[in-house]
Design an enzyme around this catalytic site. Sequence first.
Site, mmCIF file in Angstrom:
data_model
loop_
_atom_site.group_PDB
_atom_site.id
_atom_site.type_symbol
_atom_site.label_atom_id
_atom_site.label_comp_id
_atom_site.label_asym_id
_atom_site.label_seq_id
_atom_site.Cartn_x
_atom_site.Cartn_y
_atom_site.Cartn_z
ATOM 1 C CB VAL A 81 33.286 52.747 40.311
ATOM 2 C CG1 VAL A 81 32.750 51.525 39.608
ATOM 3 C CG2 VAL A 81 34.278 52.368 41.414
ATOM 4 C CE1 TYR A 115 40.692 45.411 42.266
ATOM 5 C CE2 TYR A 115 39.037 45.374 44.000
ATOM 6 C CZ TYR A 115 39.385 45.605 42.683
ATOM 7 O OH TYR A 115 38.436 46.030 41.795
ATOM 8 C CB SER A 146 38.029 49.239 37.845
ATOM 9 O OG SER A 146 37.295 48.577 38.852
ATOM 10 C CE LYS A 171 38.830 45.763 38.546
ATOM 11 N NZ LYS A 171 37.423 45.519 38.152
ATOM 12 C CE1 TYR A 196 35.345 45.638 34.651
ATOM 13 C CE2 TYR A 196 34.191 47.739 34.776
ATOM 14 C CZ TYR A 196 35.206 46.895 35.189
ATOM 15 O OH TYR A 196 36.075 47.325 36.141
#
Length: 622
Positions: A273, A203, A78, A81, A255
Site C-alpha cells: 500500500v 510487523y 506489504s 511479507k 491478494y
Amino acid sequence: MVPPISANGESPQTGHGVVARIIDEVYELCRADTSGELADYIPELAAVQPDSFGICLATADGQVYGSGDLDTCFTIQSISKPFTYALALADHGTAAMAERIDVEPTGEPFYEISLDPKTQRPRNPMINAGAIAAAGLIEGRDAADRFARIRRSYSRFAGRELKLNEDVYASEARTGFRNRAIGYLLRGANIIDGDPEEAVDRYFRQCSIDVTCRDLAMMAATLANNGVNPLTHERALTGPLVEQVLSVMTTCGMYDAAGDWVTTVGLPAKSGVGGGILAVLPGQIGIAVYSPRLDAHGSSVRGVKACRELSHRLGLHFLHVTRAAHTAIRTAYSVAEAPSRLRRDADELAVLREWGDRARIFELHGDLLFAGAESTVRAVEETSGQLEALVLDLREVADVSEIAVRMIDDLQAELAAAGCRVALVDPEAKLGHMTSSLDPKDPHGRVFADRDSATEWCEQLIVDRYRPEDCTPAAALRVEQHPAIADLPDDERQRLAKEFEIRTVARGERIVARDSPRAGLFLILDGRVRVTFEDRDGRRHRLISLSPGMSFGEISLLTGVQFSNDIYAETTVRLAVLPPDKFDQLTGQAPEVKLALLERLATAAYAQADAAVRALAAHGGV
C-alpha cells in the site's frame, strides 16, 4: 538516497540504449493514468507525493534499467511479507512453517481478521494474518534483535543497508487496531507463542522500512538469481527456499486479484500500500514499480498497468520461458582473432592486425527471448563506440520473440547512427522482416548464408577504411612479377616465365576437380580462387580463398598425390600454369632454377596450409 553498492564498491549505473528506450515508452504510457487513491488510513502515507512514479528493471546479472523516480524513498509495506516469510523459513524450515501458516490463496481482503476454519491457520503468508504470524516466528535474543535480523535480511536482498522510517512506523502503530486484533487471534490459536503485541509491533516496523524503486528491483533480481544478490554476490536465501517464496507469491502475492495477475502478467509478485510492486521472472529479471495511487485491491494503479505492459512487450510471462541459459551469446570475437578464409596480402594483414578489433562477430544460440536479447544488446552496446562493423550469427538460434526482433532492429539503427555497419548470418530469415530489410543495395550483401562470408565482409570494411594511402589493393601481375619467381636472377626468371601458359577462367568455373592427378603449378595473376570442401550434408563450403600473388597445385606437383579439394574461380581469374611435363624437364635443363622454385613453393604451400587450418579452426569447421 544511495543506490545499491556492487561487490567492487561502485554504484550500478542505470542502463541506456535499446532496453532503456522500451522502459521509457512504458513509463510515458502509464504516467498519464492518475486514477486511484492514496492509502489514507495510514496518515503518513496520505501525505506522500501522489504523482511520484518510477519503473526499474534489474537483470539477474545486475544490469539496471529505469525511468522516473528511481531513488525516491517510500516504505516497503506489504512487499516486506515474502522477505520476512523467507527469513522465518530459514529459521524453522518448510515443514515447521507449514504447521503454522498455510499456502492457499484466498479471495478475502488482505486485512481480513480470520483464520482458515478447518486448519485454524492463516491461509497464506501474503495476507496480514500470515505476515504477522511470520513476524512472530523470527528467532532472536529479544525484540530488538529479531527486528534487526529482519532489517539485515532485507538489506542483503537490496545490496545496501536499509533503514526504518520512524514517522511511518509511529503512524502505523497509532492506527493499526485491526492488525492488533489479528495478533491476538493468532495467539489464541497458538500460531504464535510469544507476546502478540511484540509480533504486531515487529510487523509495523518491517512495513516501515524505507526503500527505493531501485532497491526493490535489486531485491527482485536477487530472488530471480536464486537468492544471490547480483551486485554484492552475497547469498540472501537458499535456492530451495527461493522456490517456496516465489511459489506463494505466484498464487497469493496480489491478494484477491491474483488470478487476473497470473493470466495477464504471469510473474510472481507482491504489492504494497506504499505504492510499490515487485515482480520476478526466475533466472532472468526483477521488476519494481513505484506509484502511490492504489486500486480497490490495494495495489498501485500505474504499477499494475506498467507490469502488464512490460510483460506483454518483453514476453515475460513465466509460462513462456527460454530453453537455454538467459544469455544468448555463445561466443564473440574480432576478425583479428578469427579471420576469414580469404588469404590476404601482407599489407592487408597488417591493417587487420592493427584495426581488426573494430569488427566483431557475435554467435548466438538457444532461444532469443527478452533476457537473451537484452544480454546480447547490452554486450554490443558496451563496445559500440569501438566498432566499425558487427555481425550477428543466428544460425544456432531456435525461438525468436517479437521483442527480440524489435530490440535487434533498434540496435541496428542505433549502431548505424554511430557509423557501425551491421550484418546478419541468418539464412533461414529468423528475424523475419528485419532480415529482408537490411539494405539490399549494399553490394557486399548484409545477410549471409555462412559466418565466413560475413567475416570477410567485415574484414573488407576495415581494410578499405584503414588501408594506408600509399598501400594500394593488389593489382594484376605479369608472370615474372609473381612472388614465386620474382626473386630469381633476371635470366632464370625470364627463362622460366616463358614456360608458363596463360589461362583465363570465368567466375564459378571449376579449375581443378577433387581427386584429379597432378595438373601443374598454378600462379594467380589476377582475381580470386576458392578451394572448397563438402560437409556431411553435401553442402559446399570455402576452405580458403587465394588472391593474386598466391599459388596452388604445388603439393600435387611435388608429391604426385591427387588434389584433395575442388578448386573454383571465385571471380574471373587469370592464371599462369606450368604444366607437369615442363616442370619435370627442369630437372635436366635447369636444376638450379627448379631448386630455387621448389624452395619458394614449399614456403608458400606451408603458409597456405597453415592459414587454411587456422581459418577452419577459428570458424568451427564451417
